[in-house]
Design a protein around this motif. Structure first.
Motif, PDB file in Angstrom:
ATOM      1  N   THR A 169     -24.758   4.663  15.481  1.00  0.00           N
ATOM      2  CA  THR A 169     -23.892   3.503  15.468  1.00  0.00           C
ATOM      3  C   THR A 169     -22.463   3.996  15.621  1.00  0.00           C
ATOM      4  O   THR A 169     -22.104   5.054  15.112  1.00  0.00           O
ATOM      5  CB  THR A 169     -24.024   2.738  14.146  1.00  0.00           C
ATOM      6  N   VAL A 170     -21.674   3.249  16.355  1.00  0.00           N
ATOM      7  CA  VAL A 170     -20.296   3.667  16.594  1.00  0.00           C
ATOM      8  C   VAL A 170     -19.468   3.443  15.330  1.00  0.00           C
ATOM      9  O   VAL A 170     -19.486   2.369  14.738  1.00  0.00           O
ATOM     10  CB  VAL A 170     -19.689   2.860  17.771  1.00  0.00           C
ATOM     11  N   VAL A 171     -18.791   4.488  14.916  1.00  0.00           N
ATOM     12  CA  VAL A 171     -17.947   4.386  13.730  1.00  0.00           C
ATOM     13  C   VAL A 171     -16.514   4.151  14.183  1.00  0.00           C
ATOM     14  O   VAL A 171     -16.014   4.839  15.067  1.00  0.00           O
ATOM     15  CB  VAL A 171     -18.025   5.696  12.907  1.00  0.00           C
ATOM     16  N   GLU A 172     -15.882   3.168  13.579  1.00  0.00           N
ATOM     17  CA  GLU A 172     -14.489   2.897  13.912  1.00  0.00           C
ATOM     18  C   GLU A 172     -13.637   4.105  13.517  1.00  0.00           C
ATOM     19  O   GLU A 172     -13.789   4.674  12.440  1.00  0.00           O
ATOM     20  CB  GLU A 172     -13.994   1.659  13.147  1.00  0.00           C
ATOM     21  N   GLU A 173     -12.745   4.504  14.441  1.00  0.00           N
ATOM     22  CA  GLU A 173     -11.849   5.613  14.140  1.00  0.00           C
ATOM     23  C   GLU A 173     -10.878   5.205  13.041  1.00  0.00           C
ATOM     24  O   GLU A 173     -10.138   4.239  13.189  1.00  0.00           O
ATOM     25  CB  GLU A 173     -11.056   6.007  15.394  1.00  0.00           C
ATOM     26  N   SER A 174     -10.905   5.912  11.950  1.00  0.00           N
ATOM     27  CA  SER A 174      -9.893   5.650  10.933  1.00  0.00           C
ATOM     28  C   SER A 174      -8.941   6.846  10.944  1.00  0.00           C
ATOM     29  O   SER A 174      -9.020   7.700  11.808  1.00  0.00           O
ATOM     30  CB  SER A 174     -10.553   5.483   9.571  1.00  0.00           C
ATOM     31  N   GLU A 175      -8.045   6.916   9.988  1.00  0.00           N
ATOM     32  CA  GLU A 175      -7.138   8.062  10.003  1.00  0.00           C
ATOM     33  C   GLU A 175      -7.933   9.325   9.713  1.00  0.00           C
ATOM     34  O   GLU A 175      -8.954   9.277   9.040  1.00  0.00           O
ATOM     35  CB  GLU A 175      -6.021   7.864   8.987  1.00  0.00           C
ATOM     36  N   PRO A 176      -7.468  10.437  10.268  1.00  0.00           N
ATOM     37  CA  PRO A 176      -8.255  11.654  10.156  1.00  0.00           C
ATOM     38  C   PRO A 176      -8.476  12.079   8.708  1.00  0.00           C
ATOM     39  O   PRO A 176      -7.568  12.589   8.061  1.00  0.00           O
ATOM     40  CB  PRO A 176      -7.447  12.693  10.936  1.00  0.00           C
ATOM     41  N   ALA A 177      -9.671  11.816   8.219  1.00  0.00           N
ATOM     42  CA  ALA A 177      -9.987  12.195   6.854  1.00  0.00           C
ATOM     43  C   ALA A 177     -10.214  13.697   6.789  1.00  0.00           C
ATOM     44  O   ALA A 177     -10.624  14.318   7.755  1.00  0.00           O
ATOM     45  CB  ALA A 177     -11.244  11.463   6.417  1.00  0.00           C
ATOM     46  N   THR A 178      -9.942  14.283   5.657  1.00  0.00           N
ATOM     47  CA  THR A 178     -10.303  15.670   5.464  1.00  0.00           C
ATOM     48  C   THR A 178     -10.795  15.823   4.045  1.00  0.00           C
ATOM     49  O   THR A 178     -10.890  14.852   3.303  1.00  0.00           O
ATOM     50  CB  THR A 178      -9.125  16.611   5.779  1.00  0.00           C
ATOM     51  N   VAL A 179     -11.145  17.030   3.698  1.00  0.00           N
ATOM     52  CA  VAL A 179     -11.626  17.281   2.349  1.00  0.00           C
ATOM     53  C   VAL A 179     -10.967  18.559   1.885  1.00  0.00           C
ATOM     54  O   VAL A 179     -10.809  19.507   2.649  1.00  0.00           O
ATOM     55  CB  VAL A 179     -13.173  17.378   2.338  1.00  0.00           C
ATOM     56  N   ARG A 180     -10.537  18.559   0.642  1.00  0.00           N
ATOM     57  CA  ARG A 180      -9.747  19.692   0.174  1.00  0.00           C
ATOM     58  C   ARG A 180      -9.988  19.880  -1.314  1.00  0.00           C
ATOM     59  O   ARG A 180      -9.827  18.953  -2.110  1.00  0.00           O
ATOM     60  CB  ARG A 180      -8.274  19.363   0.433  1.00  0.00           C
ATOM     61  N   ALA A 181     -10.396  21.090  -1.666  1.00  0.00           N
ATOM     62  CA  ALA A 181     -10.591  21.411  -3.076  1.00  0.00           C
ATOM     63  C   ALA A 181      -9.223  21.602  -3.730  1.00  0.00           C
ATOM     64  O   ALA A 181      -8.264  21.956  -3.062  1.00  0.00           O
ATOM     65  CB  ALA A 181     -11.408  22.692  -3.208  1.00  0.00           C
ATOM     66  N   PRO A 182      -9.125  21.361  -5.036  1.00  0.00           N
ATOM     67  CA  PRO A 182      -7.858  21.646  -5.724  1.00  0.00           C
ATOM     68  C   PRO A 182      -7.539  23.138  -5.625  1.00  0.00           C
ATOM     69  O   PRO A 182      -8.433  23.973  -5.661  1.00  0.00           O
ATOM     70  CB  PRO A 182      -8.138  21.265  -7.182  1.00  0.00           C
TER      71      PRO A 182
END
Lengths: 364, 183
Positions: free
Chosen positions: B12-25
């Motif tokens: 399914t096509v996902v709407e482009e949102s702002e570039p999410a990222t993931v970051r540990a403390p």
């Protein structure tokens, strides 16, 4: 069955094909737009549940079902009766270590080699004689293309994206043929590996290289010509590199009439394909440990002979017969990695019905 | 009404949102940190990582290189078991060197997996694989994920050149592992 041409609508067909291009679903050539009735015919021809999972790529987190494979097989131009061959080829490819690793994404850009045995070759018109490596035959061209479209569309592994082929290779998604059982002196390849009848044997190839030898009636001289091609240094990355041979009928018959079985051919080539340490040193590849890539060593004992292939094992070397009986021209098929050594039986709806009546009834 | 044209992707096509990222403390410095190294098997990767590990200990106050493993398959991202082992034994992870099609994509996924598990990670890829790295970051749901890029190729460098490369990338690696953290 053919449709009267006056009822065909080429403008609608062109618009539908352009739509598929616009979605990024094509490998570059036009695709056949897939619709539910045609896809249902494909699924029925295979006699398997549409939602059966037949592949998963952990690295891209995607899953292939029978129905998704059918959609892509339709788009590749297959007919419903080819679909059981596509599924068997896919299953055989899933048994390859490389396809479960990084094979589809690799800078090497490897191509599946799909060899079909059994009466189904003649039923679906799969070429096994002249021009076996293509082009010109619908079954050959579309079964192999279907595999490529599944990788592209379902796994999302596309050139310049997750697919990183440096140059790729001619024939990627195009190498599919029947073994020329009628003119082969040996038992069918899959049968010799324990799967008689309709079956697919496959691995990923790094390239194909011809050996043209119309020069000698001597089986050893002939095999030394193959050994030389297999032994070239450019194809060596690790300690060993693996290859098989698709013999033309003329070469196969010459070898068989001199008493060579497949295992004998494999043993000869395993022993005699290679280069000396000195020759490999010139290319910076003379040293190899058991795991890593080759690199420049000390070139001690320059005359020592290093074998390209690991010790002979009939489950390692694909030796098949295809092509016309009109010249001594055969193909060395060089593996991307290794080969599972296990052909997969082709099961059509009728076989599925006898094997599992309940599920076949459920899928019509 | 004609039949619909079927989608061959199964997605399914996902709407482009702002570039999410993931970051540990992060901690603001590496003082006393235990360093984990994850080798992706590519030629020169282990040498590069060990030199980085040595420099982090000798020059940035890291306590030790506490865990060093080699991936069984360079093309498949690390699983929960491996991540758990590193989380237990290391405070930060350095991994690479992505210099092939599948291993580069997998290295990006590795970095994302470590960050998700709370372990700051520095991932090194060569500049030939930037696009495939971005594609994998999207697949992993973290299109904004960033890694460290170095000139291609690394596999053909000699030992001295590999050490020099480690020295040159060291400031970026330290920055990646500590930026935004509290001292």
């Amino acid at each position: 069955m053919s449709t009267p041409t006056e009822t065909l609508d080429p403008d609608a067909a062109q618009a539908a094909i352009e739509h598929c291009y616009d979605q990024g679903w094509s490998d570059g050539l036009p695709v056949v737009p897939a619709t539910q009735p045609l896809v249902d015919d494909f699924v029925a021809a295979a006699g398997r549940p549409a939602d059966e999972v037949i592949g998963r790529s952990p690295q891209v987190d995607r899953t292939v079902t029978v129905e998704l494979a059918a959609i892509n097989a339709v788009m590749a131009g297959c007919r419903p009766e080819y679909f059981p061959v596509v599924l068997a080829a896919w299953e055989a490819l899933m048994r390859e270590r490389a396809t479960n690793g990084g094979g589809w994404q690799s800078t090497s850009g490897p191509a599946p080699l799909i060899i079909v045995n059994g009466p189904i070759r003649n039923v679906i018109g799969l070429n096994s004689a002249g021009g076996a490596f293509g082009p010109g035959f619908r079954a050959n061209a579309t079964i192999s293309r279907a595999i490529g479209l599944i990788v592209r569309n379902v796994y999302g592994i596309q050139p310049h994206g997750l697919e990183q082929a440096t140059q790729g290779l001619p024939g990627r998604w195009q190498i599919c043929f029947g073994e020329n059982e009628e003119e082969s002196p040996w038992a069918p390849l899959a049968e010799e590996l324990g799967v008689p009848g309709d079956a697919v044997t496959t691995t990923l190839l790094r390239t194909c290289e011809y050996v043209d030898n119309r020069h000698t009636p001597d089986p050893e001289q002939l095999l030394y010509d193959f050994a030389d091609t297999i032994g070239r240094s450019g194809a060596w990355i690790f300690k060993h590199a693996m290859a098989g041979v698709v013999f033309c009928p003329e070469h196969a018959q010459l070898l068989a009439s001199a008493g060579y079985s497949r295992a004998d051919v494999a043993a000869f080539l395993s022993e005699n394909a290679g280069r000396t340490t000195g020759q490999l040193a010139r290319a910076g590849k003379d040293f190899a440990n058991d795991f890593g890539v080759r690199f420049p060593g000390t070139a001690e004992d320059p005359d020592a002979f290093q074998r390209t292939m690991p010790p002979a094992d009939p489950k390692r070397m694909i030796i098949a017969v295809a092509g016309a009986r009109n010249a001594g021209i055969s193909m060395v098929v060089r593996y991307f990695a290794d080969w599972s050594g296990t052909p997969v039986p082709i099961r059509a709806a009728a076989d599925a019905a006898s094997a599992a009546p309940a599920s076949a009834a459920a899928t019509g | 009404m004609p039949n619909a044209i079927l989608d061959p992707t199964g997605r399914t096509v996902v709407e482009e949102s702002e570039p999410a990222t993931v970051r540990a403390p992060r901690r603001g410095a590496l003082t006393g940190a235990r360093v984990g190294l994850l080798d992706n098997t590519k030629h020169n990767a282990m040498l590069f990582l060990q030199e980085v590990g040595r420099l982090l200990v000798d020059e940035h106050g890291a306590d030790e290189v506490s865990i060093v493993e080699t991936k069984r398959s360079f093309s498949v991202p690390v699983d929960d078991e491996i991540v758990a082992r590193y989380r237990k034994s290391a405070d930060v992870v350095v991994t690479g060197v992505g210099d092939c099609g599948s291993c580069s994509a997998a290295a990006v996924a590795d970095g994302i997996n470590f960050e998700k598990a709370g372990v700051p990670a520095a991932v090194v890829l060569t500049d030939a694989f930037t696009t495939t790295g971005h594609m994998m970051a999207q697949v992993q749901g973290a299109p904004g994920y960033e890694w460290i890029t170095t000139e291609h190729p690394v596999a053909v460098l000699d030992e001295e050149q590999v050490r020099e490369r480690a020295r040159r990338l060291l400031p970026q690696i330290v920055e990646t592992l500590t930026a935004g953290g509290e001292q």
